[in-house]
Write an enzyme that holds these catalytic residues in place. Structure first.
Site, PDB file in Angstrom:
ATOM      1  N   CYS A  85       0.902   4.019  30.729  1.00 39.08           N
ATOM      2  CA  CYS A  85      -0.403   3.656  31.297  1.00 39.08           C
ATOM      3  C   CYS A  85      -1.211   4.916  31.567  1.00 39.08           C
ATOM      4  O   CYS A  85      -0.711   5.862  32.187  1.00 39.08           O
ATOM      5  CB  CYS A  85      -0.218   2.877  32.598  1.00 39.08           C
ATOM      6  N   ASN A 112      11.271  11.689  15.014  1.00 42.36           N
ATOM      7  CA  ASN A 112      10.785  10.373  14.607  1.00 42.36           C
ATOM      8  C   ASN A 112      10.526   9.483  15.822  1.00 42.36           C
ATOM      9  O   ASN A 112      11.263   9.524  16.791  1.00 42.36           O
ATOM     10  CB  ASN A 112      11.784   9.711  13.654  1.00 42.36           C
ATOM     11  N   GLY A 149      15.746  15.903   6.654  1.00 45.98           N
ATOM     12  CA  GLY A 149      14.469  15.296   6.282  1.00 45.98           C
ATOM     13  C   GLY A 149      13.290  15.748   7.110  1.00 45.98           C
ATOM     14  O   GLY A 149      12.488  14.937   7.574  1.00 45.98           O
ATOM     15  N   HIS A 182       9.621  13.384  20.391  1.00 48.17           N
ATOM     16  CA  HIS A 182       8.184  13.063  20.268  1.00 48.17           C
ATOM     17  C   HIS A 182       7.864  11.649  20.753  1.00 48.17           C
ATOM     18  O   HIS A 182       6.785  11.119  20.465  1.00 48.17           O
ATOM     19  CB  HIS A 182       7.716  13.257  18.823  1.00 48.17           C
TER      20      HIS A 182
HETATM   21  C1  LIG Z   1       0.759  21.463  12.683  1.00 46.57           C
HETATM   22  C2  LIG Z   1       1.446  22.507  13.521  1.00 46.57           C
HETATM   23  C3  LIG Z   1       1.185  23.888  13.060  1.00 46.57           C
HETATM   24  N1  LIG Z   1       1.003  22.324  14.938  1.00 46.57           N
HETATM   25  C4  LIG Z   1       1.901  22.400  15.915  1.00 46.57           C
HETATM   26  O1  LIG Z   1       3.072  22.656  15.726  1.00 46.57           O
HETATM   27  C5  LIG Z   1       1.342  22.090  17.277  1.00 46.57           C
HETATM   28  C6  LIG Z   1       0.676  23.335  17.900  1.00 46.57           C
HETATM   29  C7  LIG Z   1       1.590  24.444  18.061  1.00 46.57           C
HETATM   30  C8  LIG Z   1       2.422  24.594  19.097  1.00 46.57           C
HETATM   31  N2  LIG Z   1       3.140  25.757  18.903  1.00 46.57           N
HETATM   32  C9  LIG Z   1       2.750  26.348  17.755  1.00 46.57           C
HETATM   33  C10 LIG Z   1       3.196  27.526  17.123  1.00 46.57           C
HETATM   34  C11 LIG Z   1       2.619  27.881  15.947  1.00 46.57           C
HETATM   35  C12 LIG Z   1       1.607  27.064  15.395  1.00 46.57           C
HETATM   36  C13 LIG Z   1       1.190  25.874  16.022  1.00 46.57           C
HETATM   37  C14 LIG Z   1       1.777  25.527  17.191  1.00 46.57           C
HETATM   38  N3  LIG Z   1       2.437  21.600  18.143  1.00 46.57           N
HETATM   39  C15 LIG Z   1       2.076  20.789  19.175  1.00 46.57           C
HETATM   40  O2  LIG Z   1       0.938  20.495  19.466  1.00 46.57           O
HETATM   41  C16 LIG Z   1       3.235  20.288  20.010  1.00 46.57           C
HETATM   42  C17 LIG Z   1       3.397  18.753  19.854  1.00 46.57           C
HETATM   43  C18 LIG Z   1       3.666  18.393  18.453  1.00 46.57           C
HETATM   44  C19 LIG Z   1       4.070  16.904  18.373  1.00 46.57           C
HETATM   45  C20 LIG Z   1       3.069  16.120  17.558  1.00 46.57           C
HETATM   46  N4  LIG Z   1       3.546  14.751  17.372  1.00 46.57           N
HETATM   47  C21 LIG Z   1       4.194  14.327  16.290  1.00 46.57           C
HETATM   48  N5  LIG Z   1       4.648  13.044  16.170  1.00 46.57           N
HETATM   49  C22 LIG Z   1       4.432  12.077  17.245  1.00 46.57           C
HETATM   50  C23 LIG Z   1       3.176  11.316  17.003  1.00 46.57           C
HETATM   51  C24 LIG Z   1       3.216  10.478  15.749  1.00 46.57           C
HETATM   52  O3  LIG Z   1       4.292  10.368  15.124  1.00 46.57           O
HETATM   53  O4  LIG Z   1       2.168   9.912  15.453  1.00 46.57           O
HETATM   54  S1  LIG Z   1       4.495  15.462  15.030  1.00 46.57           S
HETATM   55  C25 LIG Z   1       4.936  14.505  13.630  1.00 46.57           C
HETATM   56  O5  LIG Z   1       4.686  15.349  12.542  1.00 46.57           O
HETATM   57  C26 LIG Z   1       5.892  16.027  12.195  1.00 46.57           C
HETATM   58  C27 LIG Z   1       6.124  15.680  10.765  1.00 46.57           C
HETATM   59  O6  LIG Z   1       7.095  16.457  10.265  1.00 46.57           O
HETATM   60  P1  LIG Z   1       8.337  15.803   9.484  1.00 46.57           P
HETATM   61  O7  LIG Z   1       8.968  14.761  10.316  1.00 46.57           O
HETATM   62  O8  LIG Z   1       9.131  16.943   9.022  1.00 46.57           O
HETATM   63  O9  LIG Z   1       7.654  15.017   8.247  1.00 46.57           O
HETATM   64  P2  LIG Z   1       7.015  15.647   6.921  1.00 46.57           P
HETATM   65  O10 LIG Z   1       6.353  14.524   6.217  1.00 46.57           O
HETATM   66  O11 LIG Z   1       6.231  16.871   7.227  1.00 46.57           O
HETATM   67  O12 LIG Z   1       8.309  16.127   6.061  1.00 46.57           O
HETATM   68  C28 LIG Z   1       9.228  15.169   5.597  1.00 46.57           C
HETATM   69  C29 LIG Z   1      10.357  15.978   4.980  1.00 46.57           C
HETATM   70  O13 LIG Z   1      11.361  15.059   4.547  1.00 46.57           O
HETATM   71  C30 LIG Z   1      11.722  15.348   3.218  1.00 46.57           C
HETATM   72  N6  LIG Z   1      12.164  14.067   2.624  1.00 46.57           N
HETATM   73  C31 LIG Z   1      11.374  13.046   2.178  1.00 46.57           C
HETATM   74  N7  LIG Z   1      12.153  12.006   1.752  1.00 46.57           N
HETATM   75  C32 LIG Z   1      13.459  12.380   1.982  1.00 46.57           C
HETATM   76  C33 LIG Z   1      14.731  11.750   1.772  1.00 46.57           C
HETATM   77  N8  LIG Z   1      14.851  10.526   1.253  1.00 46.57           N
HETATM   78  N9  LIG Z   1      15.863  12.435   2.109  1.00 46.57           N
HETATM   79  C34 LIG Z   1      15.779  13.715   2.625  1.00 46.57           C
HETATM   80  N10 LIG Z   1      14.592  14.365   2.853  1.00 46.57           N
HETATM   81  C35 LIG Z   1      13.463  13.697   2.531  1.00 46.57           C
HETATM   82  C36 LIG Z   1      10.488  15.979   2.565  1.00 46.57           C
HETATM   83  O14 LIG Z   1      10.862  16.819   1.494  1.00 46.57           O
HETATM   84  C37 LIG Z   1       9.928  16.789   3.748  1.00 46.57           C
HETATM   85  O15 LIG Z   1      10.544  18.076   3.817  1.00 46.57           O
HETATM   86  C38 LIG Z   1       7.016  15.472  13.024  1.00 46.57           C
HETATM   87  O16 LIG Z   1       7.266  16.339  14.088  1.00 46.57           O
HETATM   88  C39 LIG Z   1       6.411  14.169  13.531  1.00 46.57           C
HETATM   89  O17 LIG Z   1       6.970  13.763  14.745  1.00 46.57           O
HETATM   90  N11 LIG Z   1       2.956  20.476  21.410  1.00 46.57           N
HETATM   91  C40 LIG Z   1       3.005  21.708  21.934  1.00 46.57           C
HETATM   92  O18 LIG Z   1       3.250  22.691  21.288  1.00 46.57           O
HETATM   93  O19 LIG Z   1       2.756  21.710  23.281  1.00 46.57           O
HETATM   94  C41 LIG Z   1       2.648  22.988  23.900  1.00 46.57           C
HETATM   95  C42 LIG Z   1       1.229  23.213  24.088  1.00 46.57           C
HETATM   96  C43 LIG Z   1       0.356  22.158  24.380  1.00 46.57           C
HETATM   97  C44 LIG Z   1      -0.964  22.455  24.632  1.00 46.57           C
HETATM   98  C45 LIG Z   1      -1.438  23.733  24.526  1.00 46.57           C
HETATM   99  C46 LIG Z   1      -0.523  24.773  24.215  1.00 46.57           C
HETATM  100  C47 LIG Z   1       0.834  24.498  23.995  1.00 46.57           C
HETATM  101 ZN   LIG Z   2      -0.897   1.141  35.040  1.00 50.89          ZN
END
Ligand SMILES: CC(C)NC(=O)[C@H](Cc1c[nH]c2ccccc12)NC(=O)[C@H](CCCC/N=C(/NCCC(=O)O)S[C@H]1O[C@H](COP(=O)(O)OP(=O)(O)OC[C@H]2O[C@@H](n3cnc4c(N)ncnc43)[C@H](O)[C@@H]2O)[C@@H](O)[C@H]1O)NC(=O)OCc1ccccc1
Ligand SMILES: [Zn+2]
Length: 263
Positions: free
Chosen positions: A135, A112, A213, A127
């Site tokens: 900058c 988060n 979560g 993240h």
């Molecule tokens: C979509 C995915 C497949 N893509 C990736 O993973 C990519 C690419 C990738 C890398 N390795 C891989 C391997 C396989 C496939 C793809 C990849 N990863 C990256 O690019 C990462 C960087 C990823 C970071 C992106 N930035 C975010 N956030 C910041 C910005 C912003 O916030 O705007 S990610 C963002 O989305 C993600 C969201 O997930 P969740 O937080 O889990 O939220 P979500 O809504 O999905 O789920 C909520 C959950 O809560 C539950 N819930 C809801 N209410 C409640 C409640 N009340 N109580 C309990 N639980 C609850 C729900 O049921 C649900 O399960 C978080 O990580 C969040 O930070 N960098 C990288 O690997 O660098 C190296 C690299 C770089 C270049 C070239 C080669 C390698």
């Molecule tokens: Zn600067």
């Protein structure tokens, strides 16, 4: 992985015996504070294309659009408070840190960027944060809670994301005047290597990981539970949905389940 236990008593027993405890938190931790998740109902990536807003290429192509998105999220979060799940993590950290001698460690790793856990002492914001800027010219990183972050973004809090604000009216660096960007990790961007090292130090000694979560869809975070399990550590999942097998599973709003588990 054995069948999942849903016993709070059994979990609390194991919690007492665990030496190195860590958490991996996601947007669900802040849902009960009124902050949308990404993939849930009304989630950001349900409404918008992540690649159009949270990638370096999106920022290069249209910095105004990206800043309107992050400005909106900053203003939203500034009106919100930590919920009972955040408080439970805080209270548990205080309990661990007041142990004499201290025979357990507790580290909160979060995906988060909302800063609602920022009062914790052992916090890893993997993240980044909405309330830090970087900058694009001199690399200076700065805390920033200004509201609005700049005059140019004032009144754009409607998520139309079409104000086409000229670059010179977007947030600029106090040191060199360069264009600022939110200090968050975007898709296709590498995480800070120091943070990766700190996280792996924690995962390499972790004997209990609380996964709170998160949908486990974004890497590298999505690989951490399996990593701890393969090392012989135990995993406890706190989620409103059943996200698959774990040693302990507590289905429900984490604002209710986490205080109960950590009491
Ligand atoms: C979509 C995915 C497949 N893509 C990736 O993973 C990519 C690419 C990738 C890398 N390795 C891989 C391997 C396989 C496939 C793809 C990849 N990863 C990256 O690019 C990462 C960087 C990823 C970071 C992106 N930035 C975010 N956030 C910041 C910005 C912003 O916030 O705007 S990610 C963002 O989305 C993600 C969201 O997930 P969740 O937080 O889990 O939220 P979500 O809504 O999905 O789920 C909520 C959950 O809560 C539950 N819930 C809801 N209410 C409640 C409640 N009340 N109580 C309990 N639980 C609850 C729900 O049921 C649900 O399960 C978080 O990580 C969040 O930070 N960098 C990288 O690997 O660098 C190296 C690299 C770089 C270049 C070239 C080669 C390698
Ligand atoms: Zn600067």
């Amino acid at each position: 992985m054995s069948t999942s236990s849903t016993s709070y008593e059994a979990f609390r027993q194991f919690l007492k015996s665990a030496k190195h405890i860590a958490t991996l938190c996601g947007a669900g931790l802040s849902a009960e504070s009124g902050i949308p998740t990404f993939r849930g109902e009304g989630g950001w990536w349900r409404t918008f294309e992540a690649t159009q807003l949270a990638t370096p290429s999106a920022f290069k192509a249209n910095p105004s659009r990206v800043w309107e998105f992050y400005h909106y999220r900053r203003e939203l979060v500034l009106k919100k408070q930590p919920n009972n799940a955040h408080k439970a993590l805080m209270d548990f950290e205080n309990k661990i840190l007041s142990q004499t001698p201290q025979n357990q460690t507790f580290t909160v790793i979060t995906q988060n960027v909302d800063g609602l856990s920022s009062n914790l002492k052992n916090l890893i914001e993997m993240h980044g944060s909405l309330f830090r800027t970087r900058c694009t010219k001199c690399g200076d990183i700065d805390k920033n809670y200004n509201s609005p972050i700049c005059e140019g973004l004032k009144g754009t809090e409607n998520l139309n994301l079409d104000s086409n604000i000229p670059i010179e009216q977007l947030p600029s660096c106090t040191k060199c005047g360069g264009l600022l960007r939110p200090d968050v990790v975007w898709f296709n961007e590498k995480l800070d290597p120091n943070i990766i090292d700190k996280i792996h130090e924690e995962l390499d000694r972790c004997d209990l990981l609380l996964v709170i979560g998160t949908s486990g869809t974004v890497y590298p975070a999505a690989g951490y539970a399996n990593y701890v399990n393969l090392r012989g550590g135990k995993v406890a999942v706190f989620n409103i949905e059943d996200t698959g097998d774990a040693d302990f599973k507590f289905i429900g709003p984490c604002g209710e389940t986490l205080p109960k588990a950590l009491e």
